[in-house]
Scaffold this motif. Sequence first.
Motif, PDB file in Angstrom:
ATOM      1  N   SER A 130       0.811  -1.211   0.000  1.00 19.97           N
ATOM      2  CA  SER A 130       0.000   0.000   0.000  1.00 19.97           C
ATOM      3  C   SER A 130       0.848   1.267   0.000  1.00 19.97           C
ATOM      4  O   SER A 130       1.810   1.382   0.772  1.00 19.97           O
ATOM      5  CB  SER A 130      -0.942   0.004   1.207  1.00 19.97           C
ATOM      6  OG  SER A 130      -1.840  -1.083   1.125  1.00 19.97           O
ATOM      7  N   TYR A 131       0.441   2.215  -0.848  1.00 21.58           N
ATOM      8  CA  TYR A 131       1.087   3.519  -0.966  1.00 21.58           C
ATOM      9  C   TYR A 131      -0.004   4.576  -0.809  1.00 21.58           C
ATOM     10  O   TYR A 131      -0.870   4.724  -1.671  1.00 21.58           O
ATOM     11  CB  TYR A 131       1.791   3.634  -2.326  1.00 21.58           C
ATOM     12  CG  TYR A 131       2.894   2.621  -2.454  1.00 21.58           C
ATOM     13  CD1 TYR A 131       4.202   2.937  -2.107  1.00 21.58           C
ATOM     14  CD2 TYR A 131       2.618   1.321  -2.866  1.00 21.58           C
ATOM     15  CE1 TYR A 131       5.217   2.004  -2.185  1.00 21.58           C
ATOM     16  CE2 TYR A 131       3.628   0.372  -2.952  1.00 21.58           C
ATOM     17  CZ  TYR A 131       4.918   0.721  -2.604  1.00 21.58           C
ATOM     18  OH  TYR A 131       5.921  -0.222  -2.664  1.00 21.58           O
ATOM     19  N   ILE A 132       0.048   5.275   0.311  1.00 17.22           N
ATOM     20  CA  ILE A 132      -1.053   6.143   0.712  1.00 17.22           C
ATOM     21  C   ILE A 132      -0.547   7.575   0.905  1.00 17.22           C
ATOM     22  O   ILE A 132       0.440   7.802   1.610  1.00 17.22           O
ATOM     23  CB  ILE A 132      -1.696   5.644   2.023  1.00 17.22           C
ATOM     24  CG1 ILE A 132      -2.088   4.179   1.905  1.00 17.22           C
ATOM     25  CG2 ILE A 132      -2.878   6.521   2.404  1.00 17.22           C
ATOM     26  CD1 ILE A 132      -3.115   3.870   0.827  1.00 17.22           C
ATOM     27  N   GLY A 133      -1.245   8.520   0.296  1.00 16.20           N
ATOM     28  CA  GLY A 133      -0.864   9.918   0.417  1.00 16.20           C
ATOM     29  C   GLY A 133      -1.927  10.743   1.126  1.00 16.20           C
ATOM     30  O   GLY A 133      -3.126  10.580   0.870  1.00 16.20           O
ATOM     31  N   PHE A 134      -1.483  11.610   2.016  1.00 15.12           N
ATOM     32  CA  PHE A 134      -2.361  12.552   2.706  1.00 15.12           C
ATOM     33  C   PHE A 134      -1.861  13.970   2.468  1.00 15.12           C
ATOM     34  O   PHE A 134      -0.697  14.182   2.122  1.00 15.12           O
ATOM     35  CB  PHE A 134      -2.384  12.279   4.210  1.00 15.12           C
ATOM     36  CG  PHE A 134      -2.957  10.953   4.593  1.00 15.12           C
ATOM     37  CD1 PHE A 134      -4.329  10.760   4.665  1.00 15.12           C
ATOM     38  CD2 PHE A 134      -2.123   9.877   4.890  1.00 15.12           C
ATOM     39  CE1 PHE A 134      -4.870   9.535   5.035  1.00 15.12           C
ATOM     40  CE2 PHE A 134      -2.644   8.651   5.258  1.00 15.12           C
ATOM     41  CZ  PHE A 134      -4.022   8.474   5.325  1.00 15.12           C
ATOM     42  N   ARG A 135      -2.740  14.933   2.721  1.00 10.99           N
ATOM     43  CA  ARG A 135      -2.375  16.340   2.546  1.00 10.99           C
ATOM     44  C   ARG A 135      -1.291  16.740   3.555  1.00 10.99           C
ATOM     45  O   ARG A 135      -0.297  17.379   3.197  1.00 10.99           O
ATOM     46  CB  ARG A 135      -3.617  17.219   2.706  1.00 10.99           C
ATOM     47  CG  ARG A 135      -3.393  18.695   2.452  1.00 10.99           C
ATOM     48  CD  ARG A 135      -4.704  19.466   2.536  1.00 10.99           C
ATOM     49  NE  ARG A 135      -5.310  19.388   3.870  1.00 10.99           N
ATOM     50  CZ  ARG A 135      -6.312  18.581   4.197  1.00 10.99           C
ATOM     51  NH1 ARG A 135      -6.833  17.772   3.309  1.00 10.99           N
ATOM     52  NH2 ARG A 135      -6.802  18.579   5.428  1.00 10.99           N
ATOM     53  N   ASN A 136      -1.498  16.423   4.806  1.00  6.20           N
ATOM     54  CA  ASN A 136      -0.544  16.723   5.865  1.00  6.20           C
ATOM     55  C   ASN A 136      -0.814  15.798   7.042  1.00  6.20           C
ATOM     56  O   ASN A 136      -1.705  14.933   6.982  1.00  6.20           O
ATOM     57  CB  ASN A 136      -0.627  18.197   6.291  1.00  6.20           C
ATOM     58  CG  ASN A 136      -2.041  18.609   6.675  1.00  6.20           C
ATOM     59  OD1 ASN A 136      -2.737  17.901   7.408  1.00  6.20           O
ATOM     60  ND2 ASN A 136      -2.483  19.756   6.179  1.00  6.20           N
ATOM     61  N   LYS A 137      -0.078  15.973   8.137  1.00  2.63           N
ATOM     62  CA  LYS A 137      -0.202  15.063   9.274  1.00  2.63           C
ATOM     63  C   LYS A 137      -1.586  15.132   9.920  1.00  2.63           C
ATOM     64  O   LYS A 137      -2.037  14.145  10.523  1.00  2.63           O
ATOM     65  CB  LYS A 137       0.880  15.379  10.316  1.00  2.63           C
ATOM     66  CG  LYS A 137       0.764  16.752  10.968  1.00  2.63           C
ATOM     67  CD  LYS A 137       1.875  16.964  11.982  1.00  2.63           C
ATOM     68  CE  LYS A 137       1.769  18.339  12.656  1.00  2.63           C
ATOM     69  NZ  LYS A 137       2.860  18.546  13.645  1.00  2.63           N
ATOM     70  N   ASN A 138      -2.262  16.270   9.798  1.00  2.00           N
ATOM     71  CA  ASN A 138      -3.591  16.400  10.401  1.00  2.00           C
ATOM     72  C   ASN A 138      -4.644  15.577   9.664  1.00  2.00           C
ATOM     73  O   ASN A 138      -5.722  15.317  10.199  1.00  2.00           O
ATOM     74  CB  ASN A 138      -4.017  17.868  10.424  1.00  2.00           C
ATOM     75  CG  ASN A 138      -3.144  18.721  11.320  1.00  2.00           C
ATOM     76  OD1 ASN A 138      -2.664  18.253  12.352  1.00  2.00           O
ATOM     77  ND2 ASN A 138      -2.922  19.964  10.929  1.00  2.00           N
ATOM     78  N   ALA A 139      -4.338  15.183   8.440  1.00  3.34           N
ATOM     79  CA  ALA A 139      -5.282  14.394   7.641  1.00  3.34           C
ATOM     80  C   ALA A 139      -5.026  12.897   7.754  1.00  3.34           C
ATOM     81  O   ALA A 139      -5.832  12.097   7.269  1.00  3.34           O
ATOM     82  CB  ALA A 139      -5.202  14.822   6.177  1.00  3.34           C
ATOM     83  N   THR A 153       3.489   2.279   2.861  1.00  2.00           N
ATOM     84  CA  THR A 153       4.267   3.506   2.713  1.00  2.00           C
ATOM     85  C   THR A 153       3.306   4.683   2.778  1.00  2.00           C
ATOM     86  O   THR A 153       2.353   4.750   1.988  1.00  2.00           O
ATOM     87  CB  THR A 153       5.020   3.531   1.371  1.00  2.00           C
ATOM     88  OG1 THR A 153       5.916   2.411   1.309  1.00  2.00           O
ATOM     89  CG2 THR A 153       5.805   4.820   1.221  1.00  2.00           C
ATOM     90  N   VAL A 154       3.540   5.603   3.716  1.00  2.00           N
ATOM     91  CA  VAL A 154       2.685   6.778   3.886  1.00  2.00           C
ATOM     92  C   VAL A 154       3.492   8.023   3.562  1.00  2.00           C
ATOM     93  O   VAL A 154       4.609   8.201   4.063  1.00  2.00           O
ATOM     94  CB  VAL A 154       2.131   6.864   5.320  1.00  2.00           C
ATOM     95  CG1 VAL A 154       1.273   8.114   5.485  1.00  2.00           C
ATOM     96  CG2 VAL A 154       1.315   5.618   5.654  1.00  2.00           C
ATOM     97  N   VAL A 155       2.933   8.884   2.711  1.00  2.00           N
ATOM     98  CA  VAL A 155       3.584  10.137   2.357  1.00  2.00           C
ATOM     99  C   VAL A 155       2.601  11.279   2.557  1.00  2.00           C
ATOM    100  O   VAL A 155       1.381  11.070   2.607  1.00  2.00           O
ATOM    101  CB  VAL A 155       4.085  10.125   0.896  1.00  2.00           C
ATOM    102  CG1 VAL A 155       5.137   9.064   0.681  1.00  2.00           C
ATOM    103  CG2 VAL A 155       2.922   9.906  -0.072  1.00  2.00           C
ATOM    104  N   THR A 156       3.130  12.478   2.684  1.00  2.00           N
ATOM    105  CA  THR A 156       2.282  13.673   2.776  1.00  2.00           C
ATOM    106  C   THR A 156       2.791  14.736   1.814  1.00  2.00           C
ATOM    107  O   THR A 156       3.979  14.776   1.474  1.00  2.00           O
ATOM    108  CB  THR A 156       2.272  14.254   4.203  1.00  2.00           C
ATOM    109  OG1 THR A 156       3.626  14.390   4.674  1.00  2.00           O
ATOM    110  CG2 THR A 156       1.503  13.360   5.152  1.00  2.00           C
ATOM    111  N   ASP A 157       1.877  15.592   1.377  1.00  2.00           N
ATOM    112  CA  ASP A 157       2.240  16.633   0.410  1.00  2.00           C
ATOM    113  C   ASP A 157       3.333  17.550   0.949  1.00  2.00           C
ATOM    114  O   ASP A 157       4.194  18.013   0.198  1.00  2.00           O
ATOM    115  CB  ASP A 157       1.011  17.470   0.047  1.00  2.00           C
ATOM    116  CG  ASP A 157      -0.027  16.684  -0.722  1.00  2.00           C
ATOM    117  OD1 ASP A 157       0.303  15.601  -1.253  1.00  2.00           O
ATOM    118  OD2 ASP A 157      -1.187  17.152  -0.798  1.00  2.00           O
ATOM    119  N   ASP A 158       3.277  17.826   2.266  1.00  2.00           N
ATOM    120  CA  ASP A 158       4.230  18.780   2.847  1.00  2.00           C
ATOM    121  C   ASP A 158       5.340  18.115   3.659  1.00  2.00           C
ATOM    122  O   ASP A 158       6.175  18.804   4.241  1.00  2.00           O
ATOM    123  CB  ASP A 158       3.492  19.807   3.720  1.00  2.00           C
ATOM    124  CG  ASP A 158       2.769  19.167   4.895  1.00  2.00           C
ATOM    125  OD1 ASP A 158       2.841  17.933   5.073  1.00  2.00           O
ATOM    126  OD2 ASP A 158       2.123  19.912   5.663  1.00  2.00           O
ATOM    127  N   GLY A 159       5.337  16.782   3.720  1.00  2.00           N
ATOM    128  CA  GLY A 159       6.373  16.083   4.463  1.00  2.00           C
ATOM    129  C   GLY A 159       6.196  16.107   5.960  1.00  2.00           C
ATOM    130  O   GLY A 159       7.101  15.706   6.704  1.00  2.00           O
TER     131      GLY A 159
END
Length: 252
Positions: A130-139, A153-159
Amino acid sequence: MKDVLSTVKSNTLIAENIYMLTLALPENTEKIKGGQFVNIATGDGSHLLRRPLGVMKVEGSELTVCYQVKGEGTVKLSKAQSGDKLKVLLPLGNGFDLQGKNIAVIGGGVGIFPLIATIREHCGSKNFYSYIGFRNKNAVCLLDELEKSKSLTVVTDDGSYGKKGNAVEAYLHDCKKLNVDTIIACGPPVMLKVLKQKLKENNIKTPCLVSLEERMGCGIGACLVCVCRKENGENARVCKDGPVFNINDIKF
Protein backbone atom coordinates in the motif's frame (compact mmCIF):
# COMPACT_ATOMS: atom_id res chain seq x y z
CA MET A 1 -30.13 -3.46 -3.28
CA LYS A 2 -32.21 -2.55 -0.23
CA ASP A 3 -33.39 0.65 1.39
CA VAL A 4 -33.13 0.12 5.13
CA LEU A 5 -33.47 2.13 8.31
CA SER A 6 -30.22 2.10 10.26
CA THR A 7 -29.32 3.21 13.76
CA VAL A 8 -26.27 5.38 14.40
CA LYS A 9 -23.86 3.61 16.79
CA SER A 10 -21.09 6.21 16.63
CA ASN A 11 -20.07 9.23 14.58
CA THR A 12 -16.63 10.43 15.56
CA LEU A 13 -14.02 12.87 14.28
CA ILE A 14 -10.89 10.88 13.34
CA ALA A 15 -8.84 13.50 11.46
CA GLU A 16 -9.18 17.07 10.24
CA ASN A 17 -12.77 17.32 8.89
CA ILE A 18 -12.94 13.50 8.60
CA TYR A 19 -15.63 11.54 10.44
CA MET A 20 -16.14 7.81 10.91
CA LEU A 21 -19.80 6.79 11.03
CA THR A 22 -20.84 3.31 12.19
CA LEU A 23 -24.41 2.17 11.55
CA ALA A 24 -26.32 -0.79 12.92
CA LEU A 25 -28.41 -2.31 10.14
CA PRO A 26 -31.44 -4.59 10.53
CA GLU A 27 -29.58 -7.52 8.95
CA ASN A 28 -26.06 -8.73 8.15
CA THR A 29 -24.27 -7.01 5.25
CA GLU A 30 -21.32 -9.36 4.74
CA LYS A 31 -21.94 -9.54 0.97
CA ILE A 32 -20.83 -5.94 0.41
CA LYS A 33 -17.57 -5.90 -1.58
CA GLY A 34 -14.69 -3.52 -1.21
CA GLY A 35 -15.28 -0.68 -3.66
CA GLN A 36 -19.07 -0.68 -3.36
CA PHE A 37 -20.84 2.26 -1.75
CA VAL A 38 -24.02 3.23 0.06
CA ASN A 39 -26.37 6.21 -0.25
CA ILE A 40 -27.12 7.71 3.17
CA ALA A 41 -29.82 10.22 4.05
CA THR A 42 -28.62 13.11 6.18
CA GLY A 43 -31.67 13.00 8.44
CA ASP A 44 -32.59 16.53 7.39
CA GLY A 45 -35.69 17.09 5.27
CA SER A 46 -34.15 20.17 3.66
CA HIS A 47 -31.43 18.00 2.05
CA LEU A 48 -33.34 15.48 -0.04
CA LEU A 49 -30.38 14.03 -1.93
CA ARG A 50 -28.52 11.32 -0.08
CA ARG A 51 -24.74 11.26 0.26
CA PRO A 52 -22.85 8.50 -1.59
CA LEU A 53 -20.16 7.11 0.71
CA GLY A 54 -17.74 4.29 0.05
CA VAL A 55 -17.90 1.42 2.52
CA MET A 56 -14.85 1.26 4.80
CA LYS A 57 -15.73 -1.72 6.98
CA VAL A 58 -18.43 -4.36 7.40
CA GLU A 59 -18.74 -6.51 10.50
CA GLY A 60 -21.93 -8.54 10.72
CA SER A 61 -24.83 -6.11 10.80
CA GLU A 62 -22.59 -3.09 11.41
CA LEU A 63 -21.40 -0.94 8.55
CA THR A 64 -18.78 1.79 8.80
CA VAL A 65 -18.21 4.64 6.35
CA CYS A 66 -15.91 7.63 6.56
CA TYR A 67 -16.55 11.04 5.03
CA GLN A 68 -15.12 14.51 4.73
CA VAL A 69 -17.20 17.46 5.85
CA LYS A 70 -17.41 19.71 2.78
CA GLY A 71 -20.94 21.02 2.28
CA GLU A 72 -24.25 21.48 4.07
CA GLY A 73 -25.21 17.82 3.70
CA THR A 74 -22.08 16.41 5.31
CA VAL A 75 -22.20 19.13 7.98
CA LYS A 76 -25.67 17.85 8.85
CA LEU A 77 -24.47 14.25 8.78
CA SER A 78 -21.63 15.11 11.17
CA LYS A 79 -24.26 16.13 13.74
CA ALA A 80 -25.83 12.64 13.83
CA GLN A 81 -25.65 11.10 17.30
CA SER A 82 -25.83 7.61 18.72
CA GLY A 83 -29.39 6.33 18.49
CA ASP A 84 -30.41 8.52 15.55
CA LYS A 85 -32.09 6.80 12.61
CA LEU A 86 -30.81 7.20 9.05
CA LYS A 87 -32.08 5.68 5.82
CA VAL A 88 -29.45 3.77 3.83
CA LEU A 89 -29.65 2.42 0.28
CA LEU A 90 -27.19 -0.46 -0.21
CA PRO A 91 -25.16 -2.01 -1.67
CA LEU A 92 -24.55 0.12 -4.76
CA GLY A 93 -22.13 -0.10 -7.68
CA ASN A 94 -19.53 -2.73 -8.37
CA GLY A 95 -16.47 -3.52 -6.31
CA PHE A 96 -12.87 -4.50 -6.97
CA ASP A 97 -12.39 -7.88 -8.65
CA LEU A 98 -8.80 -8.74 -7.82
CA GLN A 99 -6.69 -10.89 -10.12
CA GLY A 100 -3.60 -12.61 -8.76
CA LYS A 101 -2.14 -12.71 -5.28
CA ASN A 102 0.04 -9.59 -5.08
CA ILE A 103 -1.86 -6.28 -5.16
CA ALA A 104 -0.52 -2.72 -5.20
CA VAL A 105 -2.78 -0.20 -3.46
CA ILE A 106 -2.51 3.51 -4.33
CA GLY A 107 -4.71 5.87 -2.34
CA GLY A 108 -5.03 9.59 -1.83
CA GLY A 109 -7.00 11.46 0.84
CA VAL A 110 -10.58 10.25 1.31
CA GLY A 111 -9.98 7.76 -1.49
CA ILE A 112 -8.41 5.40 1.04
CA PHE A 113 -11.74 4.26 2.49
CA PRO A 114 -12.92 1.82 -0.23
CA LEU A 115 -9.34 0.56 -0.49
CA ILE A 116 -9.35 -0.31 3.21
CA ALA A 117 -12.55 -2.30 2.71
CA THR A 118 -10.83 -4.26 -0.06
CA ILE A 119 -7.75 -4.94 2.06
CA ARG A 120 -9.95 -6.15 4.91
CA GLU A 121 -11.90 -8.40 2.57
CA HIS A 122 -8.87 -10.18 1.10
CA CYS A 123 -5.97 -9.72 3.55
CA GLY A 124 -6.04 -13.42 4.48
CA SER A 125 -5.54 -14.59 0.90
CA LYS A 126 -3.65 -11.79 -0.88
CA ASN A 127 -0.60 -9.63 -0.28
CA PHE A 128 -1.20 -5.88 -0.35
CA TYR A 129 1.56 -3.32 -0.91
CA SER A 130 0.00 0.00 0.00
CA TYR A 131 1.09 3.52 -0.97
CA ILE A 132 -1.05 6.14 0.71
CA GLY A 133 -0.86 9.92 0.42
CA PHE A 134 -2.36 12.55 2.71
CA ARG A 135 -2.37 16.34 2.55
CA ASN A 136 -0.54 16.72 5.86
CA LYS A 137 -0.20 15.06 9.27
CA ASN A 138 -3.59 16.40 10.40
CA ALA A 139 -5.28 14.39 7.64
CA VAL A 140 -3.58 11.09 8.49
CA CYS A 141 -6.04 8.48 9.72
CA LEU A 142 -6.85 4.77 9.89
CA LEU A 143 -3.24 3.60 9.78
CA ASP A 144 -4.22 0.64 11.97
CA GLU A 145 -6.45 -0.59 9.14
CA LEU A 146 -3.86 0.08 6.43
CA GLU A 147 -1.25 -1.84 8.41
CA LYS A 148 -3.09 -5.03 7.48
CA SER A 149 -1.07 -4.65 4.25
CA LYS A 150 2.12 -6.65 3.78
CA SER A 151 3.89 -3.30 3.46
CA LEU A 152 2.70 0.27 3.95
CA THR A 153 4.27 3.51 2.71
CA VAL A 154 2.69 6.78 3.89
CA VAL A 155 3.58 10.14 2.36
CA THR A 156 2.28 13.67 2.78
CA ASP A 157 2.24 16.63 0.41
CA ASP A 158 4.23 18.78 2.85
CA GLY A 159 6.37 16.08 4.46
CA SER A 160 4.83 16.64 7.90
CA TYR A 161 4.21 12.87 8.23
CA GLY A 162 6.30 10.21 6.53
CA LYS A 163 8.21 11.24 3.43
CA LYS A 164 7.29 14.25 1.32
CA GLY A 165 5.60 13.32 -1.93
CA ASN A 166 2.50 11.66 -3.31
CA ALA A 167 1.22 8.11 -3.49
CA VAL A 168 1.83 7.69 -7.23
CA GLU A 169 5.49 8.74 -6.89
CA ALA A 170 5.93 6.41 -3.94
CA TYR A 171 4.56 3.45 -5.89
CA LEU A 172 6.68 4.19 -8.98
CA HIS A 173 9.78 4.25 -6.78
CA ASP A 174 9.16 0.60 -5.80
CA CYS A 175 7.20 -0.82 -8.71
CA LYS A 176 10.04 -2.65 -10.44
CA LYS A 177 10.84 -4.74 -7.38
CA LEU A 178 7.22 -5.48 -6.45
CA ASN A 179 6.06 -7.55 -9.45
CA VAL A 180 2.39 -7.16 -8.53
CA ASP A 181 -0.51 -8.80 -10.39
CA THR A 182 -3.04 -5.96 -10.06
CA ILE A 183 -3.06 -2.29 -9.07
CA ILE A 184 -6.07 -0.76 -7.33
CA ALA A 185 -6.40 2.98 -6.75
CA CYS A 186 -8.76 5.62 -5.48
CA GLY A 187 -8.26 9.32 -4.93
CA PRO A 188 -8.77 12.75 -6.50
CA PRO A 189 -9.24 12.78 -10.29
CA VAL A 190 -5.90 14.55 -10.76
CA MET A 191 -4.15 11.70 -8.92
CA LEU A 192 -5.78 9.07 -11.12
CA LYS A 193 -4.97 11.08 -14.26
CA VAL A 194 -1.30 11.25 -13.26
CA LEU A 195 -1.31 7.54 -12.41
CA LYS A 196 -2.63 6.68 -15.87
CA GLN A 197 -0.01 8.90 -17.53
CA LYS A 198 2.85 7.44 -15.47
CA LEU A 199 1.84 3.84 -16.09
CA LYS A 200 1.92 4.55 -19.82
CA GLU A 201 5.20 6.50 -19.69
CA ASN A 202 6.89 3.71 -17.73
CA ASN A 203 5.40 0.97 -19.94
CA ILE A 204 3.77 -0.68 -16.92
CA LYS A 205 1.25 -3.21 -18.25
CA THR A 206 -0.09 -4.34 -14.87
CA PRO A 207 -3.92 -4.26 -14.86
CA CYS A 208 -5.08 -1.20 -12.91
CA LEU A 209 -8.55 -0.78 -11.43
CA VAL A 210 -9.67 2.62 -10.17
CA SER A 211 -12.63 3.70 -8.06
CA LEU A 212 -13.95 7.07 -9.21
CA GLU A 213 -15.27 9.81 -6.96
CA GLU A 214 -18.12 11.77 -8.53
CA ARG A 215 -21.09 13.85 -7.44
CA MET A 216 -24.22 11.71 -7.50
CA GLY A 217 -27.95 12.21 -7.36
CA CYS A 218 -29.94 8.99 -7.24
CA GLY A 219 -27.05 6.52 -6.92
CA ILE A 220 -28.82 3.93 -9.08
CA GLY A 221 -28.15 5.16 -12.63
CA ALA A 222 -31.38 7.04 -13.35
CA CYS A 223 -30.46 10.72 -13.03
CA LEU A 224 -27.17 10.76 -15.03
CA VAL A 225 -25.54 13.29 -12.67
CA CYS A 226 -22.39 11.16 -12.32
CA VAL A 227 -21.67 10.45 -16.00
CA CYS A 228 -18.00 10.15 -16.96
CA ARG A 229 -16.38 9.86 -20.38
CA LYS A 230 -14.76 6.69 -21.66
CA GLU A 231 -11.85 6.50 -24.07
CA ASN A 232 -14.10 4.98 -26.75
CA GLY A 233 -16.29 8.09 -26.70
CA GLU A 234 -19.13 6.51 -24.77
CA ASN A 235 -20.52 7.74 -21.46
CA ALA A 236 -20.58 5.65 -18.29
CA ARG A 237 -22.56 6.13 -15.10
CA VAL A 238 -20.17 6.03 -12.16
CA CYS A 239 -22.88 4.85 -9.76
CA LYS A 240 -24.29 2.06 -11.92
CA ASP A 241 -21.46 1.07 -14.29
CA GLY A 242 -18.77 1.80 -11.67
CA PRO A 243 -17.50 3.18 -9.45
CA VAL A 244 -14.70 0.71 -10.26
CA PHE A 245 -13.31 0.83 -13.83
CA ASN A 246 -10.20 -0.24 -15.67
CA ILE A 247 -8.03 2.87 -15.72
CA ASN A 248 -7.43 2.52 -19.47
CA ASP A 249 -11.16 2.77 -20.17
CA ILE A 250 -11.66 6.17 -18.54
CA LYS A 251 -10.85 9.58 -20.02
CA PHE A 252 -9.66 11.92 -17.29
